[in-house]
Design a protein around this motif. Sequence first.
Motif, PDB file in Angstrom:
ATOM      1  N   GLU A  25      44.137  38.980  43.326  1.00  0.00           N
ATOM      2  CA  GLU A  25      42.787  38.540  42.943  1.00  0.00           C
ATOM      3  C   GLU A  25      42.189  39.502  41.910  1.00  0.00           C
ATOM      4  N   MET A  26      42.406  40.811  42.129  1.00  0.00           N
ATOM      5  CA  MET A  26      41.896  41.832  41.227  1.00  0.00           C
ATOM      6  C   MET A  26      42.529  41.666  39.843  1.00  0.00           C
ATOM      7  N   ALA A  27      43.816  41.388  39.805  1.00  0.00           N
ATOM      8  CA  ALA A  27      44.517  41.215  38.528  1.00  0.00           C
ATOM      9  C   ALA A  27      43.944  40.019  37.765  1.00  0.00           C
ATOM     10  N   TYR A  28      43.707  38.909  38.456  1.00  0.00           N
ATOM     11  CA  TYR A  28      43.125  37.731  37.802  1.00  0.00           C
ATOM     12  C   TYR A  28      41.714  38.031  37.293  1.00  0.00           C
ATOM     13  N   THR A  29      40.942  38.769  38.087  1.00  0.00           N
ATOM     14  CA  THR A  29      39.585  39.138  37.674  1.00  0.00           C
ATOM     15  C   THR A  29      39.632  40.014  36.433  1.00  0.00           C
ATOM     16  N   LEU A  30      40.560  40.977  36.398  1.00  0.00           N
ATOM     17  CA  LEU A  30      40.691  41.862  35.236  1.00  0.00           C
ATOM     18  C   LEU A  30      41.055  41.080  33.981  1.00  0.00           C
ATOM     19  N   ILE A  31      41.936  40.104  34.122  1.00  0.00           N
ATOM     20  CA  ILE A  31      42.324  39.272  32.970  1.00  0.00           C
ATOM     21  C   ILE A  31      41.105  38.510  32.462  1.00  0.00           C
ATOM     22  N   ASP A  32      40.325  37.966  33.387  1.00  0.00           N
ATOM     23  CA  ASP A  32      39.105  37.234  33.030  1.00  0.00           C
ATOM     24  C   ASP A  32      38.108  38.166  32.328  1.00  0.00           C
ATOM     25  N   VAL A  33      37.982  39.389  32.833  1.00  0.00           N
ATOM     26  CA  VAL A  33      37.043  40.369  32.272  1.00  0.00           C
ATOM     27  C   VAL A  33      37.463  40.764  30.856  1.00  0.00           C
ATOM     28  N   ILE A  34      38.755  41.002  30.646  1.00  0.00           N
ATOM     29  CA  ILE A  34      39.209  41.450  29.317  1.00  0.00           C
ATOM     30  C   ILE A  34      39.110  40.313  28.303  1.00  0.00           C
ATOM     31  N   GLU A  35      39.398  39.096  28.725  1.00  0.00           N
ATOM     32  CA  GLU A  35      39.323  37.964  27.800  1.00  0.00           C
ATOM     33  C   GLU A  35      37.879  37.633  27.436  1.00  0.00           C
TER      34      GLU A  35
END
Length: 90
Positions: A25-35
């Motif tokens: 979940e954290m990895a998906y959130t980080l991807i969303d944050v960087i994009e």
Amino acid sequence: MAKSKTPAKKKEPKHLDQDEFELEEMAYTLIDVIEGKKTKAFTIHKREEPLTGTVTKMDANTKLIHIKDKYMNIHKVHFLDILKISDIDY
């Protein structure tokens, strides 16, 4: 006289153990944050205050997340040390 062995210090784990689902979940959130170039508050293990900033880079080799704060300083945080990613309260 026999030498007494000093008890071995328990080595503290380098990073907290986290649930595999939470890490995903954290990895998906980080991807969303960087994009989305969104500013977030990152709660980090062994750090009193949350780190507020934007993710500028995620290094897969070192597992370091590069977070730029409002002063343009880059903080390299290990992925496993991020405990929580929150929205900013103004």
